[in-house]
Write a protein that holds these residues in place. Structure first.
Motif, short mmCIF file in Angstrom:
data_model
loop_
_atom_site.label_atom_id
_atom_site.label_comp_id
_atom_site.label_asym_id
_atom_site.label_seq_id
_atom_site.Cartn_x
_atom_site.Cartn_y
_atom_site.Cartn_z
N GLY A 88 1.11 -0.54 0.39
CA GLY A 88 -0.03 -0.19 0.27
C GLY A 88 0.52 1.45 -0.32
O GLY A 88 2.34 0.65 -0.38
N PRO A 89 -0.01 2.20 0.44
CA PRO A 89 1.26 4.16 0.45
C PRO A 89 2.36 3.08 1.26
O PRO A 89 2.28 3.25 2.09
CB PRO A 89 -0.34 4.71 0.56
CG PRO A 89 -1.44 3.64 0.13
CD PRO A 89 -0.96 2.61 0.43
N GLU A 90 3.37 4.06 0.84
CA GLU A 90 4.65 3.87 1.38
C GLU A 90 5.66 2.53 1.56
O GLU A 90 6.52 2.86 1.70
CB GLU A 90 4.85 4.33 2.85
CG GLU A 90 4.38 6.10 2.98
CD GLU A 90 4.31 6.40 3.93
OE1 GLU A 90 5.01 6.28 4.90
OE2 GLU A 90 3.55 7.36 4.44
N ASN A 91 4.21 1.59 0.82
CA ASN A 91 5.01 0.15 1.03
C ASN A 91 4.62 -0.16 -0.41
O ASN A 91 3.91 -1.02 -0.50
CB ASN A 91 4.98 -0.52 2.32
CG ASN A 91 5.32 -2.10 1.74
OD1 ASN A 91 6.48 -2.03 0.90
ND2 ASN A 91 4.56 -3.01 2.27
N LEU A 92 4.76 0.64 -1.54
CA LEU A 92 4.27 -0.29 -2.74
C LEU A 92 4.70 -1.38 -3.45
O LEU A 92 5.78 -1.74 -3.44
CB LEU A 92 4.04 1.05 -3.70
CG LEU A 92 3.21 2.54 -3.77
CD1 LEU A 92 3.62 3.26 -4.10
CD2 LEU A 92 1.81 1.47 -3.19
N ARG A 93 4.40 -2.29 -4.19
CA ARG A 93 5.13 -2.92 -4.75
C ARG A 93 5.86 -2.78 -6.05
O ARG A 93 6.32 -1.75 -6.25
CB ARG A 93 3.69 -4.00 -6.01
CG ARG A 93 4.53 -5.12 -6.51
CD ARG A 93 3.71 -5.29 -7.52
NE ARG A 93 2.40 -5.80 -6.92
CZ ARG A 93 2.01 -7.12 -5.99
NH1 ARG A 93 3.46 -7.47 -5.97
NH2 ARG A 93 0.94 -6.79 -5.93
N PRO A 94 7.03 -2.97 -5.03
CA PRO A 94 8.52 -2.76 -5.40
C PRO A 94 8.65 -3.23 -7.18
O PRO A 94 8.54 -3.74 -8.08
CB PRO A 94 9.61 -4.15 -5.60
CG PRO A 94 8.72 -4.30 -3.76
CD PRO A 94 7.75 -4.56 -4.51
#
Length: 565
Positions: free
Chosen positions: A480-486
């Motif tokens: 999710g936001p701030e940990n998006l799919r690389p």
């Protein structure tokens, strides 16, 4: 649509320090550092989040006042109204708090404002309903922090409010008996980014502690909390990540009957991810409010009988089908309007108005126009009773709320955020608003904001893409936001000769990096116009994410291609 590629900055020293303690692939450490994970303990919390990592709910400002007021209502046998917005965050929050409280207390109801008759948040009709039905305590979820006048009126009529909201407060707050909102400047609660349902979960957690209930009692609702986090696009960090992680676990192992019914309707077999909650569960919940009445969504979430839950889920499923048909038709009409008017095609913004368009989908249409056709700030307007109502959506880096604020002299009402906003205006002001909004956007937007951006985490060699690498990458979920799919960049790729067009729209890739490296297959949706780069026999670069493909019982890694150049 051309796109600009931006590669994130690297922090080699931090990456090296983390790699020395974790002993995993250096590029995975790079991804972790980019996500503000710098230590072994932070990595432990990232990969193995536990409910013990959650903060004490009593740390939240006014939690003691909120619980004391609820307990007093129980003691006095007062009527309690649980009030919340019509979107996913609001309906999940209402279902969570209402269902929990009704197990402790009988004289309780819930209220969801009607999207078209009342609009967002605390409404005059909602206050009237509370007055007419002798409610003396209202628990407002996912709304209320801006409703100063209405809550003042309620207070004068002897109705107390507890506000549980996560939107940014103004300097002047409503006269509620308690305000639970970590974004208050003097709230000591350590995590500031909870969803509205997340704050509702904190409220029931405090009640459970106060009453000596099992510590696990609030966890019955973790699948609703995870759904709210996914749909409301809050940061996937800290407590949100913990709640989403364990909410997904519950969704996949022991979902509430309503969530299970929606999954079965979609014939969902593999374990659900946050992406499934966003694209499968959330649209059907939102469709209730968009097409009719969001009370159906709450009824679904609080229903314990699987057969009744299936029946309500089928109605939401049908609402969502109708919503898709309508937003597809309106999108086609909107594109035709722009294509048939050269003056519209060359503007820096899109503002379109048709009186017959459905108010429930104008925001979706605005987003679709930006994503697929015209990448620029967009407002879609329609008739709503004797007024015109609309939704605005923005492009990366442009504050659409501020642009609308500069047009406030033409508006009756407006509100929103950096990337999304809503407004109402008089029909005679539509043309002037179109001109003023375009003038503001043209003056303030920069050229690069009008080109879609692909943010790339790191360059990646094909030789580094292994099952072991991907197995750790999968543990970056929930995303999710701030940990998006690389997103990865691979350079100097060549077609193996087996890449091809599929249905004249998509590219099925078969590519290699160098002469002896591994070959990977991939899929690039709606990329047919770039196929000439693939079969030109010349090297090209690729932006992509990694995925798994299952075919004939065999699972292999594949590239989900975002762009090539």
């Amino acid at each position: 649509m051309q796109k600009r590629w931006t590669v994130k900055a690297y922090q080699p020293n931090q990456e090296h320090l983390l790699q020395s303690s974790l002993r995993i692939h250096p590029l995975l450490c790079r991804l972790l550092v980019q996500r503000n994970v710098h230590t072994y303990e932070a990595a432990r919390q990232f990969f193995r989040p536990t409910l013990a990592d959650l903060h004490d709910p009593w740390l939240m400002k006014d939690m003691d006042k909120a619980i004391a007021r609820i307990e007093l209502a129980f003691f006095r046998h007062e009527k309690i109204l649980v009030y919340g917005d019509y979107d996913v965050d609001g309906t999940t929050a209402v279902a969570t708090v209402f269902d929990f409280l009704r197990q402790l207390y009988n004289d309780i109801e819930y209220y969801i404002p009607h999207r078209y008759r009342e609009g967002y948040g605390v409404s005059p009709q909602g206050i009237s309903y509370a007055k007419e039905n002798d409610f003396s305590l209202v628990i407002a979820l996912d709304c209320g922090i801006k409703s100063i006048d209405l809550i003042s009126d309620a207070k004068a009529a002897g109705i107390d409010f507890i506000i549980c909201d996560h939107h940014l407060p103004d300097a002047i707050l409503p006269p509620a008996v308690a305000i639970l909102n970590p974004k208050q400047y003097d709230c000591p609660y350590p995590y500031k980014e909870l969803s509205g349902c997340g704050i509702g979960y904190k409220l029931i957690s405090a009640i459970a502690l106060k009453r000596g209930l099992p510590e696990s009692a609030p966890n019955k609702y973790l699948d609703l909390v995870a759904t709210s986090i996914a749909a409301d696009i809050v940061p996937m960090t800290g407590e949100n990540r913990v709640l989403a992680f364990h909410g997904l676990k519950k969704v996949n192992e022991d979902p509430l009957p309503g969530i299970k019914a929606l999954m079965q309707l979609n014939q969902q077999k593999e374990p659900l991810t946050i992406s499934n909650l966003v694209f499968v569960i959330a649209p059907r919940v939102n469709a209730a409010g968009r097409m009719d009445d969001a009370r159906k969504a709450v009824n679904l979430f609080i229903e314990n009988d699987p057969e009744k839950a299936n029946a309500i889920a089928a109605i939401l499923h049908a609402d969502n089908f109708d919503r898709k048909e309508i937003d597809s038709t309106i999108t086609q009409e909107a594109v035709a309007l722009i294509q048939n008017d050269l003056s519209l095609a060359n503007k820096k913004s899109t503002v379109l108005y048709q009186s017959h368009w459905h108010k429930g989908v104008v925001g979706i249409v605005a987003s679709r126009l930006i994503d697929k056709f015209y990448y620029r700030p967009t407002v879609i307007l329609t008739q709503s009773n004797d007024m015109v109502a609309g939704s605005a959506r923005s492009v990366s880096g442009f504050n659409v709320y501020e642009a609308i604020h500069q047009c406030k002299d033409l508006l009756e009402n407006y509100g929103g955020h950096f990337y999304a906003a809503g407004m109402t205006l008089r029909p005679e002001n539509v043309k002037a608003f179109q001109e003023k909004f375009e003038e503001v956007v043209a003056r303030t937007i920069t050229a690069d904001m009008l080109v879609p951006e692909i943010v790339i985490d790191t360059e990646l060699m094909f030789s580094d893409i292994t099952p072991a690498f991907y197995n750790i990458l999968k543990q970056f979920e929930p995303l999710g936001p701030e940990n998006l799919r690389p997103v990865f960049l691979a350079r100097h790729l060549r077609d193996t000769g087996f890449s091809k067009l599929v249905k004249d729209e998509h590219i099925k890739f078969s590519v290699r990096q160098g002469n002896t490296g591994p070959t990977f297959n991939g899929i690039g949706f709606y990329m047919a116009e770039k196929f000439h780069l693939v079969n030109s026999k010349k090297p090209f670069d690729m932006a992509f994410t990694l995925d798994e493909n299952e075919w004939n019982g065999q699972t292999s890694l594949q590239l989900k291609v975002i762009d090539i150049r």
